[in-house]
Design an enzyme around this catalytic site. Structure first.
Site, PDB file in Angstrom:
ATOM      1  CB  SER A  41      -0.974  -0.039   1.238  1.00  0.00           C
ATOM      2  OG  SER A  41      -1.886   0.975   1.143  1.00  0.00           O
ATOM      3  CG  HIS A  86      -6.232  -0.695   0.008  1.00  0.00           C
ATOM      4  ND1 HIS A  86      -5.740   0.115  -1.158  1.00  0.00           N
ATOM      5  CD2 HIS A  86      -5.337  -0.458   0.996  1.00  0.00           C
ATOM      6  CE1 HIS A  86      -4.253   0.463  -0.467  1.00  0.00           C
ATOM      7  NE2 HIS A  86      -4.546   0.172   0.791  1.00  0.00           N
TER       8      HIS A  86
END
Length: 305
Positions: free
Chosen positions: A89, A197
């Site tokens: 990420s 996300h």
């Protein structure tokens, strides 16, 4: 030895995480550059509980620590052979700096906007995340289908064959955790500021995309395993497009690790705080060597091999 260097994301932070890198000239140089770009002392901020509780500080601070660790690695290893880089990420921005696709100030500029935008999105559209242990992506997706109930709920991180993270509204996560308890699946609620996300992060996309348009992305000197696709990417415009979709797309970490192994990586080096990716690399790529580089001494020990 062919290395893949990997960078942790949000959740790996801890108080004092910048301190080890401030003891090495290469690491200190990065921390000073980051502090100037951020307008605050990174190392000092990493001792402030209030700062470490906010996405908007933690994300650029983790980026700075990851890049500092990488610069120390480069110094201690001489000219290491990197077949590629990847970040979990947020860590992908450190991976891009390591590959010379972004400069540190450019990456920090995007991450500062990203962190603030994600913090606001989490406040506007509340949600949370939970790690499921002992479950693969397919079974977790089916569990999400059962627990969704009209809310947002999906697999957000495909970490390994037996570990995923789900993301969604608080009510949906609670229902999913209830199913996990019934089925004796271990669920760990994560201390995050939103449903990262997932579609609940959509309000953050516009500001991030706008900031990405302002920076120059160069062809990386080695490929970057991109979270959205789990594939190795070298094209700067493809990287720009995928970075714009990051916060609303799942992190396909297992695929990233496998792509690096397929490219020839024999050892994964985790540059930055903690050992989360070291453990995940071993699970995602059976037989892979993985080493956490948490201090300059760790880097020096590698260089002495």
């Amino acid at each position: 030895m062919a290395f893949a260097v990997v960078f942790p994301g949000q959740g790996s932070q801890f108080a004092g995480m910048a301190d080890p890198w401030a003891t090495h000239p290469s690491g200190m140089g990065v921390l000073e550059e980051a502090s100037e770009a951020m307008g605050r002392d990174v190392a000092a901020g990493c001792h402030e509980e209030s700062a470490l509780a906010t996405t908007e500080f933690v994300q650029p601070a983790l980026l700075a620590c990851g890049v500092a660790a990488f610069r120390v690695l480069e110094t201690e290893l001489g000219e290491p052979s990197f077949v590629g880089s990847a970040g979990h990420s947020l860590g992908e921005f450190a991976a891009l700096v390591a590959a010379d696709a972004l400069t540190l100030p450019e990456a920090l500029g995007v991450v500062l906007v990203r962190g603030a935008a994600m913090q606001r999105a989490g406040e506007e559209r509340p949600g949370t995340m939970s790690a499921l242990i002992g479950v693969g992506p397919q079974d977790a997706a089916e569990l999400c289908d059962e627990a969704r109930g009209g809310d947002v709920l999906l697999v957000a991180n495909e970490n390994s064959p037996a570990q995923v993270v789900i993301s969604g509204s608080v009510a949906a996560i609670e229902r999913a955790e209830g199913l996990c308890k019934e089925r004796r699946i271990r669920a760990i609620r994560l201390n995050v500021a939103g449903a990262f996300h997932s579609p609940l992060m959509q309000p953050a996309v516009g500001p991030i995309v706008d900031e990405l348009r302002r920076v120059h992305l160069a062809p990386p000197r080695f490929p970057v395993a991109e979270n959205v696709t789990g594939t190795l990417v070298r094209d700067p415009e493809e990287l720009r497009d995928l970075l714009g979709r990051h916060v609303v797309s799942p992190v396909r970490w297992q695929r990233c690790a496998q792509a690096l192994a397929d490219a020839g990586a024999t050892t994964f080096l985790e540059a930055g705080p903690g050992d989360v990716l070291t453990k995940l690399a071993k699970r995602a790529v059976p037989g892979a060597a993985a080493i956490s580089v948490n201090t300059p001494e760790d880097a020096a020990a590698l260089g002495a091999r």
